[in-house]
Write a protein that holds these residues in place. Structure first.
Motif, PDB file in Angstrom:
ATOM      1  N   LYS A   1       0.528  -1.054   0.339  1.00  0.00           N
ATOM      2  CA  LYS A   1      -0.057  -0.144  -0.388  1.00  0.00           C
ATOM      3  C   LYS A   1       0.675   1.150   0.183  1.00  0.00           C
ATOM      4  CE  LYS A   1      -4.678   2.174   2.107  1.00  0.00           C
ATOM      5  NZ  LYS A   1      -5.457   1.938   2.803  1.00  0.00           N
ATOM      6  N   GLU A   2       2.107   1.348   0.555  1.00  0.00           N
ATOM      7  CA  GLU A   2       2.610   2.363   0.391  1.00  0.00           C
ATOM      8  C   GLU A   2       3.320   2.473  -0.230  1.00  0.00           C
ATOM      9  OE1 GLU A   2       7.192   3.432   2.959  1.00  0.00           O
ATOM     10  OE2 GLU A   2       5.505   2.218   3.725  1.00  0.00           O
ATOM     11  N   LEU A   3       4.125   1.622  -1.318  1.00  0.00           N
ATOM     12  CA  LEU A   3       4.302   1.657  -2.193  1.00  0.00           C
ATOM     13  C   LEU A   3       3.446   2.157  -3.567  1.00  0.00           C
ATOM     14  CD1 LEU A   3       6.808  -0.911  -2.986  1.00  0.00           C
ATOM     15  CD2 LEU A   3       7.315   0.998  -2.517  1.00  0.00           C
ATOM     16  N   THR A   4       2.241   1.687  -3.610  1.00  0.00           N
ATOM     17  CA  THR A   4       0.936   2.525  -4.356  1.00  0.00           C
ATOM     18  C   THR A   4       0.393   3.401  -4.062  1.00  0.00           C
ATOM     19  OG1 THR A   4       0.209  -0.090  -4.686  1.00  0.00           O
ATOM     20  CG2 THR A   4      -0.698   1.242  -4.840  1.00  0.00           C
ATOM     21  N   LEU A   5       0.675   3.833  -2.944  1.00  0.00           N
ATOM     22  CA  LEU A   5       0.157   5.524  -2.778  1.00  0.00           C
ATOM     23  C   LEU A   5       1.017   6.189  -2.516  1.00  0.00           C
ATOM     24  CD1 LEU A   5      -1.535   5.497   0.864  1.00  0.00           C
ATOM     25  CD2 LEU A   5      -2.308   5.603  -1.068  1.00  0.00           C
ATOM     26  N   ALA A   6       2.301   6.109  -3.222  1.00  0.00           N
ATOM     27  CA  ALA A   6       3.838   6.435  -3.265  1.00  0.00           C
ATOM     28  C   ALA A   6       3.608   7.047  -5.398  1.00  0.00           C
ATOM     29  CB  ALA A   6       4.848   5.905  -3.188  1.00  0.00           C
ATOM     30  N   GLY A   7       2.735   6.316  -5.859  1.00  0.00           N
ATOM     31  CA  GLY A   7       2.737   6.033  -7.490  1.00  0.00           C
ATOM     32  C   GLY A   7       3.142   4.219  -8.058  1.00  0.00           C
ATOM     33  N   GLN A   8       3.287   3.450  -7.644  1.00  0.00           N
ATOM     34  CA  GLN A   8       4.354   2.582  -7.918  1.00  0.00           C
ATOM     35  C   GLN A   8       2.809   1.664  -8.397  1.00  0.00           C
ATOM     36  OE1 GLN A   8       7.421   0.842  -6.720  1.00  0.00           O
ATOM     37  NE2 GLN A   8       8.204   1.378  -6.039  1.00  0.00           N
ATOM     38  N   GLU A   9       2.690   0.849  -9.526  1.00  0.00           N
ATOM     39  CA  GLU A   9       1.491   0.210 -10.116  1.00  0.00           C
ATOM     40  C   GLU A   9       2.240  -1.322  -9.997  1.00  0.00           C
ATOM     41  OE1 GLU A   9      -1.061   0.117 -12.011  1.00  0.00           O
ATOM     42  OE2 GLU A   9      -1.210   2.127 -11.244  1.00  0.00           O
ATOM     43  N   LEU A  10       1.333  -1.754  -9.066  1.00  0.00           N
ATOM     44  CA  LEU A  10       1.950  -3.488  -8.773  1.00  0.00           C
ATOM     45  C   LEU A  10       1.076  -4.121  -9.026  1.00  0.00           C
ATOM     46  CD1 LEU A  10       2.514  -2.805  -4.723  1.00  0.00           C
ATOM     47  CD2 LEU A  10       4.570  -2.742  -6.668  1.00  0.00           C
ATOM     48  N   PRO A  11       2.065  -5.332  -9.144  1.00  0.00           N
ATOM     49  CA  PRO A  11       0.312  -6.205 -10.377  1.00  0.00           C
ATOM     50  C   PRO A  11       0.039  -7.159  -9.311  1.00  0.00           C
ATOM     51  CG  PRO A  11       3.311  -6.522  -9.971  1.00  0.00           C
ATOM     52  CD  PRO A  11       3.007  -5.857  -9.786  1.00  0.00           C
ATOM     53  N   ALA A  12      -1.693  -7.102  -9.159  1.00  0.00           N
ATOM     54  CA  ALA A  12      -2.661  -7.283  -8.715  1.00  0.00           C
ATOM     55  C   ALA A  12      -3.840  -7.587  -9.132  1.00  0.00           C
ATOM     56  CB  ALA A  12      -2.747  -6.683  -6.978  1.00  0.00           C
ATOM     57  N   SER A  13      -4.627  -8.291  -8.541  1.00  0.00           N
ATOM     58  CA  SER A  13      -6.671  -8.331  -9.052  1.00  0.00           C
ATOM     59  C   SER A  13      -6.161  -6.553  -9.076  1.00  0.00           C
ATOM     60  CB  SER A  13      -6.819  -9.273  -8.057  1.00  0.00           C
ATOM     61  OG  SER A  13      -7.353  -9.042  -6.938  1.00  0.00           O
TER      62      SER A  13
ATOM     63  N   SER B   1      -9.379  -6.200  -7.510  1.00  0.00           N
ATOM     64  CA  SER B   1     -10.184  -5.803  -6.278  1.00  0.00           C
ATOM     65  C   SER B   1      -8.961  -5.902  -4.566  1.00  0.00           C
ATOM     66  CB  SER B   1     -10.790  -7.202  -5.459  1.00  0.00           C
ATOM     67  OG  SER B   1     -12.021  -8.159  -6.228  1.00  0.00           O
ATOM     68  N   LEU B   2      -7.996  -6.417  -5.379  1.00  0.00           N
ATOM     69  CA  LEU B   2      -6.103  -5.394  -4.249  1.00  0.00           C
ATOM     70  C   LEU B   2      -6.020  -4.477  -4.323  1.00  0.00           C
ATOM     71  CD1 LEU B   2      -4.761  -6.415  -1.877  1.00  0.00           C
ATOM     72  CD2 LEU B   2      -3.087  -7.307  -3.599  1.00  0.00           C
ATOM     73  N   GLN B   3      -5.987  -4.343  -5.739  1.00  0.00           N
ATOM     74  CA  GLN B   3      -5.881  -2.794  -6.160  1.00  0.00           C
ATOM     75  C   GLN B   3      -6.420  -1.803  -5.808  1.00  0.00           C
ATOM     76  OE1 GLN B   3      -4.644  -2.695 -10.323  1.00  0.00           O
ATOM     77  NE2 GLN B   3      -2.469  -3.263 -10.313  1.00  0.00           N
ATOM     78  N   TYR B   4      -7.909  -2.144  -5.454  1.00  0.00           N
ATOM     79  CA  TYR B   4      -8.612  -0.793  -5.287  1.00  0.00           C
ATOM     80  C   TYR B   4      -8.495  -0.817  -3.767  1.00  0.00           C
ATOM     81  CZ  TYR B   4     -13.061   0.848  -3.265  1.00  0.00           C
ATOM     82  OH  TYR B   4     -14.001   1.941  -3.209  1.00  0.00           O
ATOM     83  N   PHE B   5      -8.358  -1.868  -2.861  1.00  0.00           N
ATOM     84  CA  PHE B   5      -7.674  -1.567  -1.539  1.00  0.00           C
ATOM     85  C   PHE B   5      -6.526  -0.730  -1.202  1.00  0.00           C
ATOM     86  CE2 PHE B   5     -11.512  -4.188  -1.097  1.00  0.00           C
ATOM     87  CZ  PHE B   5     -12.543  -3.601  -0.332  1.00  0.00           C
ATOM     88  N   LEU B   6      -4.903  -1.093  -2.348  1.00  0.00           N
ATOM     89  CA  LEU B   6      -4.069  -0.835  -2.046  1.00  0.00           C
ATOM     90  C   LEU B   6      -4.003   0.758  -2.216  1.00  0.00           C
ATOM     91  CD1 LEU B   6      -1.620  -3.860  -3.378  1.00  0.00           C
ATOM     92  CD2 LEU B   6      -2.248  -3.009  -1.213  1.00  0.00           C
ATOM     93  N   ARG B   7      -5.097   1.629  -2.974  1.00  0.00           N
ATOM     94  CA  ARG B   7      -5.113   2.583  -3.858  1.00  0.00           C
ATOM     95  C   ARG B   7      -5.802   3.366  -3.043  1.00  0.00           C
ATOM     96  NH1 ARG B   7      -7.866   0.015  -8.766  1.00  0.00           N
ATOM     97  NH2 ARG B   7      -9.496   0.971  -8.251  1.00  0.00           N
ATOM     98  N   ASP B   8      -6.348   3.253  -2.273  1.00  0.00           N
ATOM     99  CA  ASP B   8      -7.353   3.665  -1.435  1.00  0.00           C
ATOM    100  C   ASP B   8      -7.114   3.697  -0.262  1.00  0.00           C
ATOM    101  OD1 ASP B   8      -8.295   5.322  -3.639  1.00  0.00           O
ATOM    102  OD2 ASP B   8      -9.461   3.856  -4.182  1.00  0.00           O
ATOM    103  N   ASP B   9      -7.249   5.131   0.695  1.00  0.00           N
ATOM    104  CA  ASP B   9      -7.149   4.756   2.548  1.00  0.00           C
ATOM    105  C   ASP B   9      -9.345   4.369   2.515  1.00  0.00           C
ATOM    106  OD1 ASP B   9      -5.109   5.737   2.672  1.00  0.00           O
ATOM    107  OD2 ASP B   9      -5.134   7.585   2.647  1.00  0.00           O
ATOM    108  N   ILE B  10      -8.886   2.854   3.285  1.00  0.00           N
ATOM    109  CA  ILE B  10     -10.360   2.538   3.355  1.00  0.00           C
ATOM    110  C   ILE B  10     -10.565   1.895   5.144  1.00  0.00           C
ATOM    111  CG2 ILE B  10     -11.993   0.386   3.271  1.00  0.00           C
ATOM    112  CD1 ILE B  10     -11.402   2.433   0.025  1.00  0.00           C
ATOM    113  N   SER B  11     -11.414   2.968   4.499  1.00  0.00           N
ATOM    114  CA  SER B  11     -11.966   2.615   6.697  1.00  0.00           C
ATOM    115  C   SER B  11     -13.410   2.407   6.659  1.00  0.00           C
ATOM    116  CB  SER B  11     -11.993   3.616   7.242  1.00  0.00           C
ATOM    117  OG  SER B  11     -12.203   4.564   7.324  1.00  0.00           O
ATOM    118  N   LEU B  12     -13.926   2.132   7.707  1.00  0.00           N
ATOM    119  CA  LEU B  12     -15.339   1.478   8.221  1.00  0.00           C
ATOM    120  C   LEU B  12     -16.360   2.808   7.734  1.00  0.00           C
ATOM    121  CD1 LEU B  12     -17.867  -0.898   8.492  1.00  0.00           C
ATOM    122  CD2 LEU B  12     -18.064   0.398  10.697  1.00  0.00           C
TER     123      LEU B  12
END
Length: 411
Positions: free
Chosen positions: A244-256, A258-269
Protein backbone atom coordinates in the motif's frame (compact mmCIF):
# COMPACT_ATOMS: atom_id res chain seq x y z
CA UNK A 1 -41.66 -22.42 -6.76
CA UNK A 2 -39.19 -24.54 -4.77
CA UNK A 3 -40.54 -27.49 -2.83
CA UNK A 4 -40.15 -26.60 0.86
CA UNK A 5 -39.81 -30.28 1.74
CA UNK A 6 -36.60 -30.64 -0.18
CA UNK A 7 -33.27 -30.38 1.57
CA UNK A 8 -29.54 -30.69 0.90
CA UNK A 9 -27.23 -32.97 2.87
CA UNK A 10 -23.63 -31.87 3.49
CA UNK A 11 -21.10 -34.40 4.77
CA UNK A 12 -19.01 -32.69 7.44
CA UNK A 13 -15.91 -34.48 8.83
CA UNK A 14 -16.69 -33.23 12.35
CA UNK A 15 -20.43 -33.80 12.78
CA UNK A 16 -21.33 -36.12 9.91
CA UNK A 17 -24.39 -35.23 7.85
CA UNK A 18 -25.62 -31.62 8.10
CA UNK A 19 -29.13 -31.16 6.71
CA UNK A 20 -29.77 -27.84 5.01
CA UNK A 21 -33.46 -27.25 4.26
CA UNK A 22 -34.64 -25.32 1.24
CA UNK A 23 -35.55 -21.74 2.11
CA UNK A 24 -33.70 -18.85 3.73
CA UNK A 25 -30.74 -20.81 5.12
CA UNK A 26 -30.17 -22.66 1.85
CA UNK A 27 -30.38 -19.42 -0.13
CA UNK A 28 -27.88 -17.72 2.18
CA UNK A 29 -25.39 -20.54 1.75
CA UNK A 30 -25.84 -20.38 -2.02
CA UNK A 31 -25.28 -16.63 -2.12
CA UNK A 32 -21.95 -15.50 -3.58
CA UNK A 33 -21.14 -13.48 -0.43
CA UNK A 34 -21.21 -16.71 1.57
CA UNK A 35 -19.54 -18.82 -1.11
CA UNK A 36 -16.55 -16.47 -0.86
CA UNK A 37 -15.85 -18.01 2.54
CA UNK A 38 -14.71 -21.16 0.73
CA UNK A 39 -11.68 -19.08 -0.24
CA UNK A 40 -10.97 -17.61 3.21
CA UNK A 41 -8.80 -19.75 5.48
CA UNK A 42 -10.11 -20.35 8.98
CA UNK A 43 -6.69 -20.20 10.65
CA UNK A 44 -4.77 -17.70 8.55
CA UNK A 45 -1.14 -18.72 8.12
CA UNK A 46 -1.27 -21.62 10.61
CA UNK A 47 -0.92 -24.13 7.77
CA UNK A 48 2.78 -23.19 7.74
CA UNK A 49 2.98 -24.90 11.13
CA UNK A 50 0.16 -27.46 10.92
CA UNK A 51 -0.02 -28.76 7.32
CA UNK A 52 -3.58 -29.99 7.77
CA UNK A 53 -4.95 -26.57 8.78
CA UNK A 54 -6.32 -25.68 5.35
CA UNK A 55 -9.97 -25.62 6.42
CA UNK A 56 -12.06 -22.56 5.63
CA UNK A 57 -14.50 -20.10 7.14
CA UNK A 58 -17.15 -21.77 4.96
CA UNK A 59 -16.74 -25.09 6.79
CA UNK A 60 -16.70 -23.37 10.19
CA UNK A 61 -19.89 -21.40 9.46
CA UNK A 62 -21.76 -24.55 8.39
CA UNK A 63 -20.62 -26.27 11.58
CA UNK A 64 -21.90 -23.35 13.63
CA UNK A 65 -25.26 -23.53 11.87
CA UNK A 66 -25.53 -27.22 12.69
CA UNK A 67 -24.75 -26.95 16.39
CA UNK A 68 -26.98 -23.88 16.75
CA UNK A 69 -29.81 -26.06 15.52
CA UNK A 70 -28.88 -28.77 18.02
CA UNK A 71 -28.71 -26.21 20.83
CA UNK A 72 -32.17 -24.85 20.02
CA UNK A 73 -33.60 -28.37 19.87
CA UNK A 74 -32.04 -29.15 23.27
CA UNK A 75 -33.55 -26.03 24.83
CA UNK A 76 -36.94 -26.77 23.31
CA UNK A 77 -36.80 -30.22 24.85
CA UNK A 78 -36.33 -28.61 28.26
CA UNK A 79 -39.39 -26.43 27.90
CA UNK A 80 -37.80 -23.26 26.52
CA UNK A 81 -40.24 -21.75 24.02
CA UNK A 82 -38.40 -21.22 20.72
CA UNK A 83 -40.47 -20.69 17.61
CA UNK A 84 -39.44 -22.00 14.20
CA UNK A 85 -38.86 -18.41 13.10
CA UNK A 86 -36.55 -17.75 16.07
CA UNK A 87 -34.61 -20.94 15.46
CA UNK A 88 -34.13 -20.03 11.79
CA UNK A 89 -33.04 -16.51 12.76
CA UNK A 90 -30.50 -17.82 15.28
CA UNK A 91 -29.09 -20.21 12.68
CA UNK A 92 -28.94 -17.42 10.08
CA UNK A 93 -27.12 -15.13 12.52
CA UNK A 94 -24.46 -17.69 13.41
CA UNK A 95 -24.15 -18.73 9.76
CA UNK A 96 -23.26 -15.15 8.82
CA UNK A 97 -21.24 -14.15 11.87
CA UNK A 98 -17.91 -14.42 9.98
CA UNK A 99 -19.06 -13.27 6.54
CA UNK A 100 -17.04 -10.06 6.88
CA UNK A 101 -13.66 -11.76 7.24
CA UNK A 102 -11.05 -10.65 4.74
CA UNK A 103 -8.18 -12.67 3.22
CA UNK A 104 -6.37 -14.91 5.71
CA UNK A 105 -9.02 -13.95 8.27
CA UNK A 106 -7.36 -11.06 10.14
CA UNK A 107 -4.52 -9.72 7.97
CA UNK A 108 -6.51 -6.95 6.26
CA UNK A 109 -7.86 -5.59 9.55
CA UNK A 110 -4.32 -4.69 10.57
CA UNK A 111 -2.92 -3.51 7.25
CA UNK A 112 -4.85 -2.01 4.33
CA UNK A 113 -8.35 -1.55 5.84
CA UNK A 114 -8.08 0.84 8.77
CA UNK A 115 -10.28 1.42 11.82
CA UNK A 116 -12.62 -1.49 11.31
CA UNK A 117 -13.10 -5.14 12.21
CA UNK A 118 -14.57 -8.19 10.57
CA UNK A 119 -17.55 -8.03 12.97
CA UNK A 120 -18.47 -4.57 11.70
CA UNK A 121 -18.08 -5.62 8.08
CA UNK A 122 -20.14 -8.76 8.79
CA UNK A 123 -22.95 -6.55 10.08
CA UNK A 124 -22.77 -4.46 6.91
CA UNK A 125 -23.02 -7.59 4.76
CA UNK A 126 -25.96 -8.82 6.80
CA UNK A 127 -27.68 -5.50 6.20
CA UNK A 128 -27.22 -5.77 2.45
CA UNK A 129 -28.46 -9.37 2.47
CA UNK A 130 -31.47 -8.30 4.52
CA UNK A 131 -32.39 -5.82 1.80
CA UNK A 132 -31.95 -8.48 -0.87
CA UNK A 133 -34.05 -11.01 1.06
CA UNK A 134 -36.87 -8.55 1.79
CA UNK A 135 -36.28 -8.16 5.51
CA UNK A 136 -35.94 -11.88 6.25
CA UNK A 137 -32.82 -11.26 8.36
CA UNK A 138 -34.22 -8.53 10.60
CA UNK A 139 -34.59 -10.84 13.61
CA UNK A 140 -31.21 -12.49 12.92
CA UNK A 141 -29.51 -9.08 12.92
CA UNK A 142 -31.22 -8.16 16.19
CA UNK A 143 -29.94 -11.39 17.74
CA UNK A 144 -26.45 -10.74 16.33
CA UNK A 145 -26.26 -7.22 17.78
CA UNK A 146 -27.87 -8.14 21.11
CA UNK A 147 -30.96 -5.96 20.62
CA UNK A 148 -33.39 -8.90 20.43
CA UNK A 149 -35.49 -9.01 23.64
CA UNK A 150 -34.62 -12.64 24.41
CA UNK A 151 -30.99 -12.17 25.44
CA UNK A 152 -29.95 -15.82 25.53
CA UNK A 153 -29.99 -15.92 21.73
CA UNK A 154 -27.17 -13.34 21.63
CA UNK A 155 -25.23 -15.44 24.15
CA UNK A 156 -25.53 -18.44 21.82
CA UNK A 157 -24.16 -16.30 18.97
CA UNK A 158 -21.56 -14.19 20.77
CA UNK A 159 -20.76 -15.23 24.30
CA UNK A 160 -18.10 -17.13 26.21
CA UNK A 161 -19.86 -20.42 25.50
CA UNK A 162 -21.24 -19.55 22.07
CA UNK A 163 -21.61 -21.80 19.08
CA UNK A 164 -18.71 -20.03 17.36
CA UNK A 165 -16.16 -21.09 19.99
CA UNK A 166 -17.79 -24.47 20.42
CA UNK A 167 -17.24 -25.25 16.74
CA UNK A 168 -13.85 -23.68 16.10
CA UNK A 169 -12.16 -25.38 19.06
CA UNK A 170 -13.29 -28.82 17.94
CA UNK A 171 -12.73 -28.12 14.22
CA UNK A 172 -9.30 -26.51 14.62
CA UNK A 173 -8.25 -29.34 16.92
CA UNK A 174 -9.25 -31.85 14.24
CA UNK A 175 -7.44 -30.15 11.36
CA UNK A 176 -4.27 -29.32 13.30
CA UNK A 177 -4.09 -32.70 15.00
CA UNK A 178 -3.90 -31.05 18.44
CA UNK A 179 -5.94 -33.40 20.63
CA UNK A 180 -5.87 -30.93 23.54
CA UNK A 181 -8.61 -28.88 21.87
CA UNK A 182 -11.00 -31.74 21.23
CA UNK A 183 -13.96 -30.70 23.37
CA UNK A 184 -17.12 -32.74 23.93
CA UNK A 185 -19.58 -30.71 21.85
CA UNK A 186 -22.50 -33.10 22.37
CA UNK A 187 -22.11 -32.96 26.14
CA UNK A 188 -21.90 -29.15 26.15
CA UNK A 189 -25.08 -28.82 24.10
CA UNK A 190 -26.92 -31.39 26.24
CA UNK A 191 -26.16 -29.40 29.42
CA UNK A 192 -27.51 -26.04 28.17
CA UNK A 193 -30.62 -24.45 29.62
CA UNK A 194 -32.21 -21.02 30.02
CA UNK A 195 -33.02 -19.36 33.35
CA UNK A 196 -34.27 -15.77 33.75
CA UNK A 197 -33.66 -15.20 30.04
CA UNK A 198 -29.96 -16.05 30.28
CA UNK A 199 -28.04 -19.06 29.05
CA UNK A 200 -26.96 -21.42 31.82
CA UNK A 201 -25.25 -24.78 32.12
CA UNK A 202 -26.68 -27.46 34.37
CA UNK A 203 -24.50 -28.25 37.37
CA UNK A 204 -23.73 -31.78 36.24
CA UNK A 205 -22.03 -30.34 33.16
CA UNK A 206 -19.47 -28.28 35.06
CA UNK A 207 -16.56 -30.62 34.36
CA UNK A 208 -17.28 -30.48 30.64
CA UNK A 209 -17.13 -26.66 30.83
CA UNK A 210 -13.87 -26.85 32.77
CA UNK A 211 -12.45 -28.97 29.96
CA UNK A 212 -13.75 -26.44 27.43
CA UNK A 213 -11.94 -23.53 29.15
CA UNK A 214 -8.70 -25.45 29.60
CA UNK A 215 -8.84 -26.57 25.96
CA UNK A 216 -9.28 -22.95 24.86
CA UNK A 217 -6.26 -21.87 26.90
CA UNK A 218 -4.09 -24.65 25.48
CA UNK A 219 -5.20 -24.08 21.89
CA UNK A 220 -4.26 -20.41 22.13
CA UNK A 221 -0.74 -21.06 23.37
CA UNK A 222 -0.05 -24.12 21.23
CA UNK A 223 -1.92 -23.21 18.03
CA UNK A 224 -3.39 -19.71 17.64
CA UNK A 225 -0.38 -17.98 19.23
CA UNK A 226 2.24 -20.46 18.02
CA UNK A 227 5.41 -18.48 17.40
CA UNK A 228 5.77 -19.53 13.76
CA UNK A 229 2.14 -18.67 12.99
CA UNK A 230 2.67 -15.35 14.74
CA UNK A 231 5.72 -14.50 12.62
CA UNK A 232 3.96 -15.48 9.38
CA UNK A 233 0.89 -13.35 10.14
CA UNK A 234 3.05 -10.39 11.13
CA UNK A 235 4.95 -10.72 7.85
CA UNK A 236 1.72 -10.86 5.87
CA UNK A 237 0.48 -7.67 7.54
CA UNK A 238 3.75 -5.98 6.61
CA UNK A 239 3.61 -7.24 3.03
CA UNK A 240 0.25 -5.54 2.58
CA UNK A 241 1.35 -2.37 4.35
CA UNK A 242 4.45 -2.11 2.15
CA UNK A 243 2.40 -2.78 -0.98
CA UNK A 244 0.00 0.00 0.00
CA UNK A 245 2.86 2.37 0.79
CA UNK A 246 4.41 1.81 -2.64
CA UNK A 247 1.06 2.11 -4.41
CA UNK A 248 0.22 5.40 -2.70
CA UNK A 249 3.69 6.63 -3.71
CA UNK A 250 2.72 6.11 -7.35
CA UNK A 251 4.04 2.63 -8.16
CA UNK A 252 1.87 0.17 -10.11
CA UNK A 253 2.02 -3.25 -8.48
CA UNK A 254 0.79 -6.40 -10.21
CA UNK A 255 -2.35 -7.50 -8.36
CA UNK A 256 -5.99 -8.31 -8.96
CA UNK A 257 -8.33 -5.37 -9.49
CA UNK A 258 -10.00 -6.10 -6.13
CA UNK A 259 -6.72 -5.95 -4.22
CA UNK A 260 -5.54 -2.88 -6.12
CA UNK A 261 -8.73 -1.08 -5.07
CA UNK A 262 -7.77 -1.39 -1.41
CA UNK A 263 -4.10 -0.61 -2.07
CA UNK A 264 -4.95 2.63 -3.90
CA UNK A 265 -7.30 4.21 -1.38
CA UNK A 266 -7.43 4.89 2.34
CA UNK A 267 -10.34 2.65 3.32
CA UNK A 268 -11.99 2.64 6.73
CA UNK A 269 -15.47 1.63 7.86
CA UNK A 270 -16.93 5.14 7.73
CA UNK A 271 -16.48 5.66 3.96
CA UNK A 272 -17.05 1.93 3.30
CA UNK A 273 -19.36 2.63 0.38
CA UNK A 274 -21.50 0.16 -1.52
CA UNK A 275 -18.75 0.08 -4.15
CA UNK A 276 -16.16 -0.79 -1.51
CA UNK A 277 -18.41 -3.53 -0.12
CA UNK A 278 -18.86 -4.99 -3.60
CA UNK A 279 -15.12 -5.03 -4.23
CA UNK A 280 -14.50 -6.52 -0.77
CA UNK A 281 -16.95 -9.33 -1.59
CA UNK A 282 -14.62 -10.40 -4.41
CA UNK A 283 -11.45 -10.38 -2.30
CA UNK A 284 -10.06 -13.62 -0.87
CA UNK A 285 -6.87 -15.54 -0.04
CA UNK A 286 -6.17 -16.25 -3.70
CA UNK A 287 -5.78 -12.53 -4.47
CA UNK A 288 -3.11 -12.22 -1.79
CA UNK A 289 -1.17 -15.37 -2.71
CA UNK A 290 -1.17 -14.51 -6.42
CA UNK A 291 0.05 -10.99 -5.66
CA UNK A 292 2.85 -12.21 -3.38
CA UNK A 293 4.06 -14.61 -6.08
CA UNK A 294 4.36 -11.64 -8.44
CA UNK A 295 5.97 -9.47 -5.78
CA UNK A 296 8.72 -12.04 -5.14
CA UNK A 297 10.36 -10.57 -8.27
CA UNK A 298 9.63 -6.91 -7.55
CA UNK A 299 12.46 -4.37 -7.59
CA UNK A 300 11.60 -3.05 -4.12
CA UNK A 301 13.85 -4.84 -1.63
CA UNK A 302 11.35 -4.83 1.24
CA UNK A 303 8.33 -6.05 -0.75
CA UNK A 304 10.38 -8.67 -2.56
CA UNK A 305 11.95 -10.12 0.57
CA UNK A 306 8.79 -10.10 2.67
CA UNK A 307 6.79 -11.84 -0.07
CA UNK A 308 9.46 -14.47 -0.64
CA UNK A 309 9.67 -15.19 3.08
CA UNK A 310 6.02 -16.23 3.16
CA UNK A 311 5.89 -18.02 -0.21
CA UNK A 312 9.03 -20.03 0.55
CA UNK A 313 8.47 -20.29 4.33
CA UNK A 314 11.82 -18.67 5.06
CA UNK A 315 10.57 -16.74 8.07
CA UNK A 316 12.11 -14.42 10.62
CA UNK A 317 13.40 -15.62 13.98
CA UNK A 318 11.26 -14.79 17.01
CA UNK A 319 11.86 -14.50 20.73
CA UNK A 320 9.05 -14.35 23.28
CA UNK A 321 9.32 -13.41 26.95
CA UNK A 322 7.31 -11.80 29.73
CA UNK A 323 9.29 -8.57 30.05
CA UNK A 324 9.69 -6.01 27.23
CA UNK A 325 12.91 -6.22 25.25
CA UNK A 326 15.64 -3.73 26.00
CA UNK A 327 15.88 -0.74 23.67
CA UNK A 328 19.61 -1.39 23.17
CA UNK A 329 18.87 -4.93 21.96
CA UNK A 330 16.24 -3.70 19.48
CA UNK A 331 18.52 -0.92 18.26
CA UNK A 332 21.39 -3.34 17.71
CA UNK A 333 19.21 -5.65 15.63
CA UNK A 334 17.98 -2.75 13.50
CA UNK A 335 21.49 -1.43 12.88
CA UNK A 336 22.70 -4.91 11.96
CA UNK A 337 20.03 -5.19 9.25
CA UNK A 338 20.61 -1.63 8.01
CA UNK A 339 24.33 -2.18 7.59
CA UNK A 340 24.11 -5.67 6.12
CA UNK A 341 21.52 -4.81 3.45
CA UNK A 342 22.25 -1.10 3.00
CA UNK A 343 18.69 -0.03 3.72
CA UNK A 344 17.12 2.78 5.75
CA UNK A 345 15.95 2.46 9.34
CA UNK A 346 12.34 2.68 8.15
CA UNK A 347 12.93 -0.22 5.75
CA UNK A 348 14.78 -2.22 8.42
CA UNK A 349 11.76 -1.91 10.71
CA UNK A 350 9.88 -4.20 8.35
CA UNK A 351 12.31 -6.96 9.37
CA UNK A 352 12.96 -6.06 13.01
CA UNK A 353 9.90 -5.31 15.10
CA UNK A 354 8.31 -5.95 18.48
CA UNK A 355 4.80 -6.52 19.75
CA UNK A 356 2.69 -8.23 22.39
CA UNK A 357 0.40 -11.25 22.53
CA UNK A 358 -2.44 -11.75 24.97
CA UNK A 359 -4.18 -14.86 26.25
CA UNK A 360 -7.25 -14.86 28.49
CA UNK A 361 -9.37 -17.99 28.43
CA UNK A 362 -12.21 -16.54 30.48
CA UNK A 363 -13.50 -13.07 31.39
CA UNK A 364 -15.77 -12.07 34.27
CA UNK A 365 -18.51 -10.23 32.39
CA UNK A 366 -22.30 -10.04 32.27
CA UNK A 367 -22.09 -12.72 29.59
CA UNK A 368 -19.97 -15.09 31.60
CA UNK A 369 -20.63 -18.82 31.78
CA UNK A 370 -23.24 -19.41 34.45
CA UNK A 371 -23.90 -22.68 36.24
CA UNK A 372 -27.37 -23.44 37.58
CA UNK A 373 -27.33 -25.65 40.67
CA UNK A 374 -29.89 -28.26 41.61
CA UNK A 375 -31.41 -25.66 43.92
CA UNK A 376 -31.79 -23.25 40.96
CA UNK A 377 -29.05 -20.94 42.19
CA UNK A 378 -27.03 -19.30 39.40
CA UNK A 379 -23.28 -18.89 39.97
CA UNK A 380 -20.30 -18.14 37.76
CA UNK A 381 -18.37 -21.18 36.53
CA UNK A 382 -15.16 -20.02 38.21
CA UNK A 383 -16.91 -19.85 41.57
CA UNK A 384 -18.73 -23.11 40.98
CA UNK A 385 -15.62 -25.01 39.97
CA UNK A 386 -13.79 -27.08 42.55
CA UNK A 387 -10.70 -27.07 40.38
CA UNK A 388 -8.22 -24.45 41.61
CA UNK A 389 -6.55 -24.51 38.19
CA UNK A 390 -9.55 -22.73 36.65
CA UNK A 391 -9.11 -19.47 38.53
CA UNK A 392 -5.92 -18.41 36.71
CA UNK A 393 -7.79 -18.78 33.39
CA UNK A 394 -9.44 -15.42 34.02
CA UNK A 395 -6.06 -13.71 34.34
CA UNK A 396 -4.81 -11.75 31.34
CA UNK A 397 -1.41 -13.11 30.29
CA UNK A 398 0.65 -10.68 28.21
CA UNK A 399 3.92 -11.64 26.56
CA UNK A 400 6.33 -9.61 24.47
CA UNK A 401 7.91 -10.73 21.22
CA UNK A 402 10.61 -9.52 18.86
CA UNK A 403 11.14 -10.67 15.28
CA UNK A 404 14.42 -10.34 13.38
CA UNK A 405 16.38 -12.09 10.59
CA UNK A 406 17.93 -15.43 11.41
CA UNK A 407 21.67 -15.35 11.97
CA UNK A 408 22.58 -18.16 9.65
CA UNK A 409 21.12 -16.83 6.43
CA UNK A 410 20.21 -13.83 4.36
CA UNK A 411 16.75 -12.36 4.23
Amino acid sequence: MKDSHKFTIINDPIYGFITLPQGLLFNLVEHRYFQRLRRISQMGMSYLVYPGAHHTRFQHALGCLYIMGKACETLRGKGVAISDAEMEAAQAAILLHDIGHGPFSHAMENSIVENTSHEEISLRFMGKLNEEFNGSLTTAIAMFTGSYPRRFFHQLISGQLDMDRTDYLKRDSFYTGMAEGNINTDRILAMLNVKNDQLVVEEKGIYTIEKFLVARRLMYWQVYLHKTSLVAEQLLVRVLKRAKELTLAGQELPASSSLQYFLRDDISLLPFSDDAMEVFSNLDDYDIVMAMKYWCDHEDFVLRKLSAMIINRHLLAIKIKKKPFQEDFIKAKLEEVQIKYQITKKEAQYFVFTGTITNQAYTFTKQGINIITKKSKIIDVIEASDQLSLKPLSKVIIKNFICFPKKQGDL
